[in-house]
Scaffold this motif. Structure first.
Motif, PDB file in Angstrom:
ATOM      1  N   THR A   4       0.828  -1.202   0.000  1.00  0.00           N
ATOM      2  CA  THR A   4       0.000   0.000   0.000  1.00  0.00           C
ATOM      3  C   THR A   4       0.865   1.255   0.000  1.00  0.00           C
ATOM      4  O   THR A   4       0.511   2.246  -0.633  1.00  0.00           O
ATOM      5  CB  THR A   4      -0.942   0.022   1.216  1.00  0.00           C
ATOM      6  OG1 THR A   4      -0.180  -0.094   2.410  1.00  0.00           O
ATOM      7  CG2 THR A   4      -1.967  -1.082   1.135  1.00  0.00           C
ATOM      8  N   MET A   5       2.023   1.193   0.695  1.00  0.00           N
ATOM      9  CA  MET A   5       2.919   2.356   0.699  1.00  0.00           C
ATOM     10  C   MET A   5       3.503   2.575  -0.690  1.00  0.00           C
ATOM     11  O   MET A   5       3.580   3.707  -1.164  1.00  0.00           O
ATOM     12  CB  MET A   5       4.034   2.173   1.730  1.00  0.00           C
ATOM     13  CG  MET A   5       3.538   2.318   3.159  1.00  0.00           C
ATOM     14  SD  MET A   5       4.747   2.033   4.468  1.00  0.00           S
ATOM     15  CE  MET A   5       6.268   2.503   3.805  1.00  0.00           C
ATOM     16  N   LEU A   6       3.887   1.492  -1.350  1.00  0.00           N
ATOM     17  CA  LEU A   6       4.406   1.620  -2.707  1.00  0.00           C
ATOM     18  C   LEU A   6       3.313   2.104  -3.652  1.00  0.00           C
ATOM     19  O   LEU A   6       3.587   2.873  -4.577  1.00  0.00           O
ATOM     20  CB  LEU A   6       4.987   0.291  -3.192  1.00  0.00           C
ATOM     21  CG  LEU A   6       6.311  -0.133  -2.568  1.00  0.00           C
ATOM     22  CD1 LEU A   6       6.699  -1.515  -3.059  1.00  0.00           C
ATOM     23  CD2 LEU A   6       7.396   0.864  -2.881  1.00  0.00           C
ATOM     24  N   GLY A   7       2.116   1.659  -3.431  1.00  0.00           N
ATOM     25  CA  GLY A   7       0.988   2.113  -4.253  1.00  0.00           C
ATOM     26  C   GLY A   7       0.754   3.599  -4.084  1.00  0.00           C
ATOM     27  O   GLY A   7       0.491   4.311  -5.049  1.00  0.00           O
ATOM     28  N   LEU A   8       0.866   4.089  -2.857  1.00  0.00           N
ATOM     29  CA  LEU A   8       0.684   5.526  -2.610  1.00  0.00           C
ATOM     30  C   LEU A   8       1.828   6.333  -3.209  1.00  0.00           C
ATOM     31  O   LEU A   8       1.613   7.406  -3.761  1.00  0.00           O
ATOM     32  CB  LEU A   8       0.576   5.792  -1.105  1.00  0.00           C
ATOM     33  CG  LEU A   8      -0.693   5.292  -0.414  1.00  0.00           C
ATOM     34  CD1 LEU A   8      -0.603   5.511   1.092  1.00  0.00           C
ATOM     35  CD2 LEU A   8      -1.906   6.006  -0.981  1.00  0.00           C
ATOM     36  N   ALA A  11       1.590   6.432  -6.948  1.00  0.00           N
ATOM     37  CA  ALA A  11       0.423   7.162  -7.426  1.00  0.00           C
ATOM     38  C   ALA A  11       0.732   8.645  -7.573  1.00  0.00           C
ATOM     39  O   ALA A  11       0.148   9.323  -8.420  1.00  0.00           O
ATOM     40  CB  ALA A  11      -0.744   6.965  -6.471  1.00  0.00           C
ATOM     41  N   SER A  12       1.637   9.174  -6.773  1.00  0.00           N
ATOM     42  CA  SER A  12       1.977  10.594  -6.820  1.00  0.00           C
ATOM     43  C   SER A  12       2.952  10.859  -7.975  1.00  0.00           C
ATOM     44  O   SER A  12       3.962  10.187  -8.095  1.00  0.00           O
ATOM     45  CB  SER A  12       2.605  10.995  -5.488  1.00  0.00           C
ATOM     46  OG  SER A  12       3.246  12.234  -5.615  1.00  0.00           O
ATOM     47  N   ARG A  16       6.863   9.558  -8.445  1.00  0.00           N
ATOM     48  CA  ARG A  16       7.346   8.810  -9.607  1.00  0.00           C
ATOM     49  C   ARG A  16       8.590   9.443 -10.213  1.00  0.00           C
ATOM     50  O   ARG A  16       9.529   8.752 -10.575  1.00  0.00           O
ATOM     51  CB  ARG A  16       6.242   8.717 -10.661  1.00  0.00           C
ATOM     52  CG  ARG A  16       5.328   7.538 -10.416  1.00  0.00           C
ATOM     53  CD  ARG A  16       4.408   7.323 -11.582  1.00  0.00           C
ATOM     54  NE  ARG A  16       3.093   7.808 -11.142  1.00  0.00           N
ATOM     55  CZ  ARG A  16       2.241   8.471 -11.881  1.00  0.00           C
ATOM     56  NH1 ARG A  16       2.518   8.738 -13.127  1.00  0.00           N
ATOM     57  NH2 ARG A  16       1.094   8.878 -11.376  1.00  0.00           N
ATOM     58  N   VAL A  17       8.595  10.755 -10.291  1.00  0.00           N
ATOM     59  CA  VAL A  17       9.763  11.462 -10.816  1.00  0.00           C
ATOM     60  C   VAL A  17      10.973  11.239  -9.905  1.00  0.00           C
ATOM     61  O   VAL A  17      12.085  10.976 -10.365  1.00  0.00           O
ATOM     62  CB  VAL A  17       9.468  12.974 -10.973  1.00  0.00           C
ATOM     63  CG1 VAL A  17      10.732  13.754 -11.294  1.00  0.00           C
ATOM     64  CG2 VAL A  17       8.411  13.190 -12.048  1.00  0.00           C
ATOM     65  N   ALA A  18      10.743  11.317  -8.596  1.00  0.00           N
ATOM     66  CA  ALA A  18      11.829  11.105  -7.640  1.00  0.00           C
ATOM     67  C   ALA A  18      12.366   9.679  -7.749  1.00  0.00           C
ATOM     68  O   ALA A  18      13.587   9.461  -7.715  1.00  0.00           O
ATOM     69  CB  ALA A  18      11.350  11.392  -6.222  1.00  0.00           C
ATOM     70  N   LEU A  19      11.469   8.704  -7.879  1.00  0.00           N
ATOM     71  CA  LEU A  19      11.912   7.314  -8.042  1.00  0.00           C
ATOM     72  C   LEU A  19      12.688   7.123  -9.334  1.00  0.00           C
ATOM     73  O   LEU A  19      13.692   6.412  -9.378  1.00  0.00           O
ATOM     74  CB  LEU A  19      10.707   6.367  -8.005  1.00  0.00           C
ATOM     75  CG  LEU A  19      10.100   6.104  -6.636  1.00  0.00           C
ATOM     76  CD1 LEU A  19       8.837   5.274  -6.777  1.00  0.00           C
ATOM     77  CD2 LEU A  19      11.096   5.403  -5.738  1.00  0.00           C
ATOM     78  N   ARG A  20      12.227   7.763 -10.399  1.00  0.00           N
ATOM     79  CA  ARG A  20      12.915   7.651 -11.688  1.00  0.00           C
ATOM     80  C   ARG A  20      14.332   8.209 -11.588  1.00  0.00           C
ATOM     81  O   ARG A  20      15.295   7.557 -12.001  1.00  0.00           O
ATOM     82  CB  ARG A  20      12.121   8.385 -12.763  1.00  0.00           C
ATOM     83  CG  ARG A  20      12.693   8.182 -14.156  1.00  0.00           C
ATOM     84  CD  ARG A  20      11.890   8.890 -15.235  1.00  0.00           C
ATOM     85  NE  ARG A  20      10.470   8.587 -15.132  1.00  0.00           N
ATOM     86  CZ  ARG A  20       9.488   9.493 -15.173  1.00  0.00           C
ATOM     87  NH1 ARG A  20       9.780  10.765 -15.326  1.00  0.00           N
ATOM     88  NH2 ARG A  20       8.231   9.136 -15.078  1.00  0.00           N
TER      89      ARG A  20
END
Length: 85
Positions: A4-8, A11-12, A16-20
């Motif tokens: 659920t944390m990964l889903g949240l 979702a933002s 997503r940009v930060a993860l990329r």
């Protein structure tokens, strides 16, 4: 819970940009570490090759000296008389 944390996070758009960018930065860091390790390995191999070349040169000189040595006392006396040493 983790899902659920990964889903949240995914979702933002900002997350997503930060993860990329985080994934790109991690890939670059791993690549640079790999290049560094390869460079160290190449340096060690070059050093080993240089040492081997020096050893071979010394052995070649030793073999040349053995090939030119007098075979018996007569040849030794002749060389000493002629000043061949």
């Amino acid at each position: 819970m983790i899902a659920t944390m990964l889903g949240l996070i995914s979702a933002s758009p900002l997350a997503r940009v930060a993860l990329r960018y985080g994934a790109i930065a991690l890939a670059i860091i791993l690549f640079l570490l790999s290049v560094r390790r390869t460079g160290e390995r190449v340096g060690r191999l070059a050093e080993r090759l240089e040492t081997r070349e020096k050893t071979n040169e010394i052995q070649r000189r030793m073999l040349d000296a053995v090939a030119r040595r007098p075979r018996d006392r007569g040849e030794l006396v002749d060389r000493l008389r002629d000043g061949g040493f």
